[in-house]
Scaffold this active site. Structure first.
Site, mmCIF file in Angstrom:
data_model
loop_
_atom_site.group_PDB
_atom_site.id
_atom_site.type_symbol
_atom_site.label_atom_id
_atom_site.label_comp_id
_atom_site.label_asym_id
_atom_site.label_seq_id
_atom_site.Cartn_x
_atom_site.Cartn_y
_atom_site.Cartn_z
ATOM 1 C CG ASP A 323 -0.104 -0.040 2.525
ATOM 2 O OD1 ASP A 323 0.850 -0.842 2.586
ATOM 3 O OD2 ASP A 323 -0.409 0.717 3.462
ATOM 4 C CD GLU A 324 -0.842 4.862 3.056
ATOM 5 O OE1 GLU A 324 -1.505 5.896 3.197
ATOM 6 O OE2 GLU A 324 -0.225 4.319 3.985
ATOM 7 C CB VAL A 325 4.295 2.524 -3.395
ATOM 8 C CG1 VAL A 325 5.757 2.668 -3.774
ATOM 9 C CG2 VAL A 325 4.018 1.155 -2.808
#
Lengths: 530, 503
Positions: A323-325
């Site tokens: 997630d959330e790269v």
């Protein structure tokens, strides 16, 4: 010993009391699929309560899971039992007879575990039947909630018939031990409370940016350099074993998450060259970004780490995060730029993220484990095996419903956690929001609905540690637990759930769980653990 | 943060075996002074949380140098109670081998011991040190209160006593005990035992006995904390009615009683006889010179419905203005209180209804956003009344994130008014109302959020104007609280050397 006339008068008083106590059903939380109760009640004398294995049960004395459960539930049912016999009630024995079809006593609960059970309570006995020991555990929990004390502290159970099974196979709770370190007692106590609400998966978000408390056998520098403190703020191999052991005895799976390529700042401290070096213009800025997806050394390391992790954690699932790269750092790095060009990714960094995730999902598959990843991995249109489970964590109901539709249309199984970010608090009865979630209320076929295998309550750790974890979790998480276990139509009224959840919160307190109040009121026994 | 503080990098080792608290020869208080004798013992344990005594565990690495904390107090007061006039100022001077603490009163000495205990630290080898330090300190506000609500949920004694401990760590000096309210009446009255036997959640297990109350007052006194009880009326009294027939107004539906009850019935002389009796008892049980009379949120619906109340209104010439009836009631009970030689505190509603109350009455502001409470501060002080601010410190209200910042950035004297008016702001209170709070979540919800307000009430406003600078200090302080066994929640991502282990 006791004047018989006085005794019979006493019994009459007790009988009179039956009628107004019936109103308060001794309900079970989460609500069983089928349950009928009558006003007939049977006394239980702590001295004469016995758990036993039915003669035709596949599990017999020596079954580790049930032997331990019998001892545990005796103490949960009689919290103030000190060995003194109850001279007021007639000394009638009461037997809880347990019959299990398949042994599995030494195995681990897994996605295929059958948790259904039947419970029949009548005069002097309760008969509990289950396919597996995991179902028997759920039945013992229900039985323990049926037993109550009257105003004279005598124990009773009403005539009851229960047929029960979970609505969803996967009922998880996430703890985040990276943003704050949670000492072992906090984790073990959470597992205890999870069993009381019939949760069956502990999602251990064990590492993240702020700290790396998992002490790896093969890569000890990860925690010695990446934990908040290399000795006091880590989980040793024996700590991890103890968590898995404690969870197994309660029918709870332990699914670890090693989130990457983002959320890995703490990994970089003990594993040089793992993270991408960010550039400011033409020179490294000294800061680091996500895992460097361009180096073969990265995949060698992850293969080694995951090989270890999957041997330490017996569950067939491994959570890979994803997630959330943030692509800023990748974009700044000339080596990453060159790799992008070589691979023909153009300037689409989601392709690089996909490349990375596909690699580690394949590593995981080669280790015979199923991957769970956050929804981002689906949103980037990555090519991942069809048995991968997607976990939805973003957005308001309209968003996550649309995502449920998209993911299941693509044929993937899905977990819902977006509405159950229980670390988010507000003033008042916010448990109602957790309760009224409808995980299968989205546009899709019946086949799609079946791909929703469950959900997870997430307790992220920005503002939570051992000081406030328990009151923030309970009984708010229990609201989600009923949604995940019980029939949706039978539990559609949040107002009807309110008094039941209030009672259940008092049960939790009686069991030593620091569960916060829902509203003004009191418990017979208030929390006294201060 | 102290008013004046200078520190150098010179540090002195402290060996637990060789730390001694002593009374200076010219101190008015000497050995046998209950407040300080108890404080010396308490602070030894707070400074050395892992000290286990014996001889084998002395610190073999540092030279065995003695360290003396010498305390000099000008006025004794060892057996008295802290009160509004108590002087809490102190001077503390830490140098090689000694700390010299000077205070006007034992109450100031307590504050100085607290400061000293926070100056001592452990290095990575767990050796204890204190740096060369000079402190001159005194509170910005005289009244720094914390309200607990024991009616909406019963708080067992350990929860109250532990809160008093933590209050002392943040230099709070008033425990505002909102002891009764609509849901329950846990105060066990000597003269009116039915109030708790019928009005408490449970007549035996959910009450405060006279000895419980004494214990709270005793525990608070030793920490320099006043105990101000609140018996809120005429509203918020549903639980009173269960044990005191005819006290509450019977509400009517049309021409017949509906079976429900409203506020205290202000028209009957029996009401005032009862209240006189109750307050006589209460003011003899609680030694503080203040009594909180409540007076907030009175709903007039029930009064309006009752024909006897209507008749009384007509007789008194109040017309249909029920605020006049409320005023009539409050004036009566404020006068009862004054006759018992006590000062009344009341909620702002009493001022808003333009009631005629003695000029020494303290008004407490609880309503509204900053613009509202600032205007109210102006109005109340313009009328010449003293005022307490609690509106911005309703700490039971929670939200996600670092909401301690809101409590920290309050400016209690930032309103339109003269210097004279500003001085009428005697302090403020952190309120922990009990709708959603009991012993399970009280401590993490209170601490360290209440400590943010405590700094605003004690420290110089200009020196503590930056909330960002306060952040790492408050993070450290929260670890200190945890080390002392207070279940104080985290402000953000991070860790304490010693995490909370009380589970």
């Amino acid at each position: 010993v006791f004047p018989s006339s006085a005794f019979s008068f006493f019994c009459q008083t007790l009988l009179l009391r039956v009628f107004h106590e019936v109103e308060q059903a001794y309900a079970v939380w989460p609500m069983p699929q089928q349950m009928s109760q009558s006003t007939d009640r049977y006394p239980i004398n702590p001295q004469l309560l016995a758990f036993s294995y039915a003669r035709d049960s596949a599990a017999q004395s020596g079954c580790s899971v049930l032997d331990a459960a019998f001892e545990r539930y005796f103490n949960l049912i009689f919290p103030d039992f000190v060995g003194l016999s109850n001279i007021w009630s007639e000394p009638k024995p009461f037997t809880v007879s347990v019959k299990v079809k398949n042994g599995e006593c030494d195995g681990f609960p897994d996605e295929g575990s059958n948790e259904s059970y039947n419970l029949s309570v009548s005069a002097g006995q309760a008969v509990l039947k289950a396919e597996s020991v995991w179902g028997a555990l759920r039945g013992l929990e229900s039985f323990s909630q049926l037993v109550y004390q009257d105003d004279y502290n005598l124990y009773f159970v009403n005539k009851t018939e229960i047929e029960d099974f979970p609505r969803f196979q996967f009922r998880g709770l996430l703890l985040d031990t990276s943003r704050h370190y949670l000492p072992m007692p906090a984790i073990l106590k959470t597992l205890d409370a999870m069993a009381y609400s019939k949760f069956n998966v502990f999602h251990w978000h064990i590492v993240d940016d702020p700290s790396f408390p998992y002490q790896s056998r093969n890569y000890p520098d990860l925690s010695s350099k990446g934990a908040f403190h290399p000795m006091t703020h880590i989980y040793t191999q024996s700590d991890v074993k103890r968590v898995i052991y404690h969870a197994r005895l309660r029918g709870i799976r332990v699914v670890p998450e090693f989130d990457s390529p983002g959320h890995t700042q703490s990994w970089g401290k003990g594993q040089p060259d793992l993270l991408t070096s960010c550039y400011k213009g033409k020179v490294p800025s000294g800061t680091f970004g996500p895992v460097n997806p361009t180096l073969s050394s990265t995949y060698q390391f992850l293969n080694g780490l995951f090989k270890e992790v999957t041997s330490v954690f017996p569950d067939s699932y491994l959570h890979l995060g994803g997630d959330e790269v943030d692509f800023t750092c990748w974009r700044s790095n000339p080596n990453v730029q060159a790799f992008m060009a070589k691979m023909g990714f153009g300037s689409d960094y989601t392709k690089l993220e996909s490349y990375y995730m596909e690699n580690i999902v394949n590593i995981t598959a080669a280790l015979n484990k199923t991957s769970i990843v956050w929804q981002d991995v689906f949103d980037y249109r990555e090519r991942i095996p069809m048995d991968t489970v997607l976990e939805i964590w973003k957005g308001v109901p309209a968003d996550y419903r649309a995502e449920l539709g998209r993911i299941t249309l693509a044929g993937y199984r899905v977990l819902l956690s977006a509405p159950w970010y229980i670390n988010h608090i507000s003033y008042g009865q916010d448990w109602r929001n957790a309760y009224t979630v409808q995980p299968q209320n989205f546009s899709g076929t019946e086949q799609q609905k079946k791909l929703v295998i469950g959900g997870e309550v997430c307790m992220w750790g920005e503002y939570v540690d051992a000081t406030n974890l328990t009151p923030r979790l309970w009984p708010r998480a229990s609201a989600a637990a009923e949604r995940l276990w019980s029939d949706e139509e039978k539990t559609s009224s949040v107002d009807k759930a309110f008094p039941r959840l209030e009672d259940f919160r008092c049960t939790l307190i009686r069991r030593g769980i620091q569960a916060e109040p829902l509203f003004v009121g009191h418990c017979k026994h208030e929390y006294s653990g201060l």
